[in-house]
Scaffold this active site. Structure first.
Site, PDB file in Angstrom:
ATOM      1  CD  GLU A  41       8.142  -3.753   8.247  1.00 22.17           C
ATOM      2  OE1 GLU A  41       7.607  -4.831   7.927  1.00 22.17           O
ATOM      3  OE2 GLU A  41       8.621  -2.946   7.417  1.00 22.17           O
ATOM      4  CG  PHE A  73      -0.260   0.333   2.518  1.00 17.59           C
ATOM      5  CD1 PHE A  73      -0.025   1.660   2.875  1.00 17.59           C
ATOM      6  CD2 PHE A  73       0.163  -0.655   3.394  1.00 17.59           C
ATOM      7  CE1 PHE A  73       0.622   1.977   4.054  1.00 17.59           C
ATOM      8  CE2 PHE A  73       0.805  -0.356   4.570  1.00 17.59           C
ATOM      9  CZ  PHE A  73       1.036   0.964   4.905  1.00 17.59           C
ATOM     10  CB  SER A  89       4.949  -7.951   4.986  1.00 19.72           C
ATOM     11  OG  SER A  89       4.043  -8.929   4.521  1.00 19.72           O
ATOM     12  CE  LYS A 149      -2.808  -8.157  -4.699  1.00 21.44           C
ATOM     13  NZ  LYS A 149      -3.348  -7.005  -3.981  1.00 21.44           N
ATOM     14  CB  CYS A 168      10.648  -0.508   2.919  1.00 25.59           C
ATOM     15  SG  CYS A 168      11.320   0.394   1.536  1.00 25.59           S
TER      16      CYS A 168
END
Ligand code: NAD
Length: 509
Positions: A387, A153, A230, A177, A285
């Protein structure tokens, strides 16, 4: 700000389509919690139909002369430049990335497109003349067919840039996608691809969740799958693609360290930590998350960090005057709040608590957590290991650079790490020994320029391939080697001498 409700559509074989199974998820503006549209949760049949369209487009597209394919990349570059603000707004609305950062993201994709426009230079093969009498060897970089890509996202534009220009520029076709949480960018970008006349089926978009991806694993038309997301998702895709032997390029999660040495330029470092730790509400990230500070400056650093963090303004991502927008969803907010609770329980000091931040009236229902700072953190605490993906910083005290490097080495993730120092010994030692894929010196975010590969190591990368740069060319092509004997049609070719063992082995095989 109120937005017109939008129904997101798939784009398959040149057509905008509603999802035939009728299933849609609500799309929300995270700054307000308001529903602003709906996103298809496409079926596996829809996903397979998109692959079939890409497979049908492949022979024509891959046979197109390279300069003509490049023409489309140049047009794509120009279309993005002409529509930069619109594209940035799309990200600032559904992902609620601060508008300044959204502009930055689109600007970076434009730079990536510049890089992709050098494909004719990067895709050149190799020739070795005269590997034996009248025999030459040639390596060519050939496309593979249909590639599929999955986006997270948090970088809807950047990940488009990492995948699609390189995949189609090298002659493949594509099914993409986007994340159901940030589909608006691709809705606009796909229309730009239609407007520049990209042939139908070359790029197809299917919205939805993991079902869309799982349809690709056994599809013989799919040559490879790439993901930015992830680490658990990267591993799931590696497993699915591994069974059917597909190529993969899978960038995973992160937990990035900043190391503050005794000679760190303090003002510059604090300014960079604010941008890196709280920018995009920590949902990057390459966000700084763990901060290792040498004992000599620990107290001063904590004081300066808290002072700088406590008055940052929160609000609508479209408001240029606020510093920080919200998290992506109520679920993400709950997860970050849970980590704050875990941090408190584990004995770290909650020096700045971002729960219940001050918000403008219009944003009371948005998914906000303010800047949060834990001090006295130790490397084995859960908040230092996992994370969090929110604006939460964990500050740890270290004795020297070796202590900081040990923490980085022992961490499961290895995306990025940065050091703040003016000492060239520390700098070189850090570059050599920090066990991560992307290193920064006196910069908050160490994202490599598009000419160089982007990606982590250890748990942050599943497999070997990284995005951008020459790595992207390697991923989206396969090496084929031809051994060519030149035969004179008039029959006067020099015959191989029996004593020439190289020729004998060539002839034999
Ligand atoms: P996510 O892994 O939840 O989802 C990423 C994409 O994978 C989405 O499109 C999702 O629909 C799909 N997906 C989820 N589960 C799947 C499954 N089991 N099988 C197939 N597809 C599945 O990640 P996210 O929350 O959207 O994004 C945040 C994560 O991405 C963070 O971990 C962040 O560190 C990482 N990220 C990494 C980089 C990098 O460069 N390494 C860059 C951006 C984001």
């Amino acid at each position: 700000m109120a937005y017109e409700s939008v129904r997101i559509k798939n784009h398959i074989n040149g057509e905008w389509l509603d999802e035939s199974n009728g299933q849609y998820a609500p799309l929300r503006n995270p700054s307000t919690g308001q529903v602003i549209g709906e996103v298809p949760l496409s079926s596996q049949q829809t996903s397979s139909a998109a692959v079939a369209a890409a497979a049908e487009a492949y022979p024509g597209w891959s046979a197109l002369p390279l300069p003509k394919r490049m023409d489309y990349l140049f047009k794509m570059y120009q279309a993005m430049k002409d529509n930069q603000e619109d594209l940035a707004i799309s990200i600032a609305v559904d992902q609620a990335k601060h508008i300044a950062e959204a502009r930055g993201e689109v600007g970076r994709v434009i730079e990536i497109l510049q890089m992709a426009c050098t494909i004719p230079a990067l895709i050149q093969g190799e020739t070795v003349q005269g590997i034996a009498n009248n025999i030459n060897g040639r390596l060519i970089k050939a496309p593979l067919g249909v590639f599929c890509g999955v986006a997270p996202f948090n970088f809807p534009a950047l990940v488009f840039g990492w995948f699609i220009p390189f995949a189609i520029g090298t002659g493949n076709t594509f099914v993409y996608k986007p994340s159901t949480e940030s589909p608006l960018f691709m809705q606009k970008m796909m229309q730009l691809l239609v407007d520049i006349g990209l042939p139908q089926g070359v790029v197809n978009i299917v919205h939805g969740d993991r079902q869309v991806v799982e349809a690709w694993y056994e599809d013989e038309n799919v040559a490879g799958v790439c993901l930015v997301g992830s680490t658990p998702t990267a591993k799931a895709i590696a497993e699915g693609c591994g069974r059917s032997g597909k190529k993969t390029m899978l960038l995973g999660g992160a937990k990035n360290f900043l190391v503050a040495m005794e000679d760190a330029p303090m003002d510059l470092m604090i300014e960079n930590i604010l941008m890196s730790g709280y920018g995009s509400a920590g949902q990057r990230c390459l966000a700084v998350s763990n901060i290792a500070v040498v004992a000599e400056i620990y107290d001063e650093f904590v004081e300066r960090l808290l002072e700088a963090s406590k008055n940052l303004t929160l609000g609508d991502a479209m408001d240029p005057d606020v510093f920080m927008g919200p998290l992506i969803s109520s679920h993400a907010k709950e997860k970050v709040m849970e980590y704050i609770r875990i941090g408190e329980e584990s004995g770290a000091t909650l020096a700045l608590d971002g729960r219940n931040p001050t918000l403008p009236a219009a944003n009371q229902e948005g998914y906000f957590v303010g800047p949060t700072v834990f001090t006295d953190v130790t490397p084995c605490m859960q908040i230092a290991r996992e994370e969090i993906f929110g604006p939460v910083l964990s500050v740890m005290k270290v004795g020297c650079i070796d202590g900081a490097l040990r923490m980085i080495r022992n961490h499961e993730m290895g995306n990025g790490a940065v050091i703040f120092t003016q000492n060239s010994y520390y700098t070189e030692k850090f570059i050599n020994e920090a066990d991560v894929g992307m290193i920064g010196v006196n910069v908050g975010i160490c994202a490599p320029h598009p000419y160089l590969p982007f990606g982590g190591i250890k748990g942050s990368l599943v497999g070997n391939n990284k995005v951008q740069g020459k790595d992207a060319i390697d991923f989206f092509t396969q090496n084929k080697v031809a051994t060519v004997r030149v035969v004179n049609p008039k029959g006067s070719n020099t015959q191989a001498k029996p004593a020439d063992s190289n020729v004998r082995s060539c002839v034999a095989s």
